[in-house]
Design an enzyme around this catalytic site. Structure first.
Site, PDB file in Angstrom:
ATOM      1  N   GLY A  37       0.650  -1.255  -0.358  1.00 45.03           N
ATOM      2  CA  GLY A  37       0.015  -0.293   0.119  1.00 45.03           C
ATOM      3  C   GLY A  37       0.640   1.218   0.438  1.00 45.03           C
ATOM      4  O   GLY A  37       0.724   2.032  -0.047  1.00 45.03           O
ATOM      5  N   ARG A 103     -10.242  21.916   5.145  1.00 36.55           N
ATOM      6  CA  ARG A 103     -12.065  22.560   6.471  1.00 36.55           C
ATOM      7  C   ARG A 103     -11.476  22.009   7.902  1.00 36.55           C
ATOM      8  O   ARG A 103     -12.544  22.154   8.496  1.00 36.55           O
ATOM      9  CB  ARG A 103     -13.346  21.122   6.006  1.00 36.55           C
ATOM     10  CG  ARG A 103     -13.710  22.101   4.325  1.00 36.55           C
ATOM     11  CD  ARG A 103     -14.397  21.205   3.967  1.00 36.55           C
ATOM     12  NE  ARG A 103     -13.724  19.647   3.296  1.00 36.55           N
ATOM     13  CZ  ARG A 103     -14.398  18.802   2.718  1.00 36.55           C
ATOM     14  NH1 ARG A 103     -15.943  19.386   2.577  1.00 36.55           N
ATOM     15  NH2 ARG A 103     -13.562  17.837   2.141  1.00 36.55           N
ATOM     16  N   LYS A 201     -26.772  27.870   6.799  1.00 38.74           N
ATOM     17  CA  LYS A 201     -26.627  25.621   7.155  1.00 38.74           C
ATOM     18  C   LYS A 201     -26.417  25.900   8.488  1.00 38.74           C
ATOM     19  O   LYS A 201     -25.271  26.250   8.918  1.00 38.74           O
ATOM     20  CB  LYS A 201     -25.824  25.868   5.615  1.00 38.74           C
ATOM     21  CG  LYS A 201     -25.164  24.233   5.935  1.00 38.74           C
ATOM     22  CD  LYS A 201     -24.445  24.147   4.874  1.00 38.74           C
ATOM     23  CE  LYS A 201     -22.835  24.121   5.477  1.00 38.74           C
ATOM     24  NZ  LYS A 201     -21.890  23.544   4.206  1.00 38.74           N
ATOM     25  N   ARG A 203     -24.994  21.987  10.570  1.00 33.50           N
ATOM     26  CA  ARG A 203     -24.686  20.671   9.885  1.00 33.50           C
ATOM     27  C   ARG A 203     -24.069  20.403  11.689  1.00 33.50           C
ATOM     28  O   ARG A 203     -23.339  20.639  12.597  1.00 33.50           O
ATOM     29  CB  ARG A 203     -23.462  21.485   9.557  1.00 33.50           C
ATOM     30  CG  ARG A 203     -22.744  19.502   8.704  1.00 33.50           C
ATOM     31  CD  ARG A 203     -21.288  19.576   7.928  1.00 33.50           C
ATOM     32  NE  ARG A 203     -21.345  19.790   7.112  1.00 33.50           N
ATOM     33  CZ  ARG A 203     -21.050  19.361   6.078  1.00 33.50           C
ATOM     34  NH1 ARG A 203     -21.745  18.121   5.849  1.00 33.50           N
ATOM     35  NH2 ARG A 203     -21.280  19.915   4.283  1.00 33.50           N
ATOM     36  N   ASP A 227     -20.131  28.291  -3.901  1.00 34.69           N
ATOM     37  CA  ASP A 227     -19.105  27.919  -2.461  1.00 34.69           C
ATOM     38  C   ASP A 227     -18.069  27.672  -2.822  1.00 34.69           C
ATOM     39  O   ASP A 227     -17.450  27.469  -4.141  1.00 34.69           O
ATOM     40  CB  ASP A 227     -20.230  26.302  -1.985  1.00 34.69           C
ATOM     41  CG  ASP A 227     -20.144  26.240  -0.943  1.00 34.69           C
ATOM     42  OD1 ASP A 227     -19.274  26.586   0.346  1.00 34.69           O
ATOM     43  OD2 ASP A 227     -20.611  25.177  -0.151  1.00 34.69           O
TER      44      ASP A 227
HETATM   45  C1  R5P Z   1     -17.852  23.332   3.657  1.00 34.44           C
HETATM   46  O1  R5P Z   1     -18.040  24.189   4.667  1.00 34.44           O
HETATM   47  C2  R5P Z   1     -17.541  23.520   3.110  1.00 34.44           C
HETATM   48  O2  R5P Z   1     -17.572  25.098   2.122  1.00 34.44           O
HETATM   49  C3  R5P Z   1     -18.505  22.880   1.627  1.00 34.44           C
HETATM   50  O3  R5P Z   1     -20.058  23.450   1.591  1.00 34.44           O
HETATM   51  C4  R5P Z   1     -18.037  21.756   1.981  1.00 34.44           C
HETATM   52  O4  R5P Z   1     -17.683  21.104   1.753  1.00 34.44           O
HETATM   53  C5  R5P Z   1     -19.729  21.114   1.130  1.00 34.44           C
HETATM   54  O5  R5P Z   1     -19.799  19.946   0.990  1.00 34.44           O
HETATM   55  P1  R5P Z   1     -21.268  18.669   0.732  1.00 34.44           P
HETATM   56  O6  R5P Z   1     -21.096  18.874  -0.599  1.00 34.44           O
HETATM   57  O7  R5P Z   1     -20.455  17.451   0.947  1.00 34.44           O
HETATM   58  O8  R5P Z   1     -22.076  19.034   1.407  1.00 34.44           O
END
Ligand code: R5P
Length: 300
Positions: A37, A103, A201, A203, A227
């Site tokens: 790997g 992130r 949003k 999460r 985004d």
């Molecule tokens: C998160 O804060 C990023 O800016 C994107 O909104 C996120 O990574 C998008 O992820 P997904 O397409 O899985 O919703």
């Protein structure tokens, strides 16, 4: 000082385009995986003096794709840096338009790693001279680099693409409060008076599931949802649903890094988007806007 571009396996088109813009020679790489790997990378040269004493620009995005994951891409990047260093490169410049793990720049739950910062520290520790990324999710992590570290903005390039479509009544939608600044800059590049609507949003910190609510002022508008990253498409699909429910006439989705993992394309188009637009930070069918000239201008 003579300069060469090493085209990493993840950025074969972008790397060659950058080299062409700069008028420098480009060299590709050979990769494989050992049976256990471990990754193997070899810069495709027979004579190591080609690298010695030169300024070497390594182009390697580190996003996941159908044939590799981000860990392999990062290791390949580390190995390329190590290799050109060993061969006596005078100056090492890394261009990693998408920087994996960016992130993970905050601690949400006890016991987590703030690995976005650690990635920058690791790249820095390998002894590079300059680092270029594009619309990095958390620009603050670049402070962990003691060398020159530049975050290139792709909003004008993406806005130029949208402008070519000739839409009349554009509204930019930010699917997240955290993306407001980028969405604002993007809208301004499209036109002085292009409005921006923001979605809240939420999460779930454990499941990762997202929740979006609210009604937007989008009746009969050409909506562009912008985004930095599209990963699984969950964020975009929810934002598209809200835009449709709010009366949007057309919906385009734009992201600097359109990773389009798992069922992302299906989810986005099924939800009602007309087009998915990304840059060649990620080499796939959404790469409609090239970063090559802009990156080359920074490197000149
Ligand atoms: C998160 O804060 C990023 O800016 C994107 O909104 C996120 O990574 C998008 O992820 P997904 O397409 O899985 O919703």
């Amino acid at each position: 000082m003579e300069k060469i571009v090493i085209v990493g396996p993840a950025s074969q088109i972008l790397g060659v385009k950058i080299a062409k813009e700069l008028g420098f020679e480009s060299i590709n790489t050979e990769i494989k995986k050992f049976p256990d790997g471990e990754n193997y990378v070899r810069i495709n040269i027979e004579d190591e003096t080609i690298v010695a004493g030169k300024e070497v620009i390594i182009v390697q995005s580190t996003g996941p794709s159908a044939n590799s994951d981000q860990n392999a891409r990062l290791i390949e990047l580390f190995m390329m840096i190590d290799s050109v260093k060993r061969m006596g490169a005078e100056k090492i410049i890394v261009v990693a338009p998408y920087l994996a793990y960016a992130r993970q720049d905050k601690i949400f739950r006890p016991g987590e790693s703030q690995f976005g910062n650690a990635i920058i520290q690791l790249i820095n520790a390998l002894g590079i001279d300059e680092l270029y990324v594009v619309d990095i999710h958390a620009p603050s992590i670049l402070k962990d680099c003691s060398c020159k570290a530049i975050n290139i903005d792709s909003m004008k390039l993406l806005a130029d693409y949208i402008k070519l479509k000739g839409m009349k009544d554009i509204v930019v939608v930010s699917p997240d409060k955290g993306a407001i600044e980028r969405a604002g800059a993007f809208a301004k590049h499209i036109g002085e008076n292009v409005p921006v609507e923001i979605i809240e949003k939420e999460r779930d910190k454990i499941t990762g599931n997202i929740k979006m609510e609210g009604s937007l002022n989008l009746k009969d508008k050409d909506v562009v949802i912008s985004d930095d990253i599209i990963s699984t498409g969950g964020t975009m699909a929810s934002a598209i649903k809200l835009a449709k429910d709010s009366g949007a006439k057309s919906i385009s989705v734009v992201a600097t890094h359109a990773l389009l993992l798992q069922q992302a394309k299906y989810r986005i188009i099924k939800a009602g988007a007309d087009e998915i637009i990304g840059t060649d930070s990620i080499d796939n069918e959404a790469s409609k806007v090239s970063l090559a000239k802009t990156i080359a201008d920074y490197l000149k």
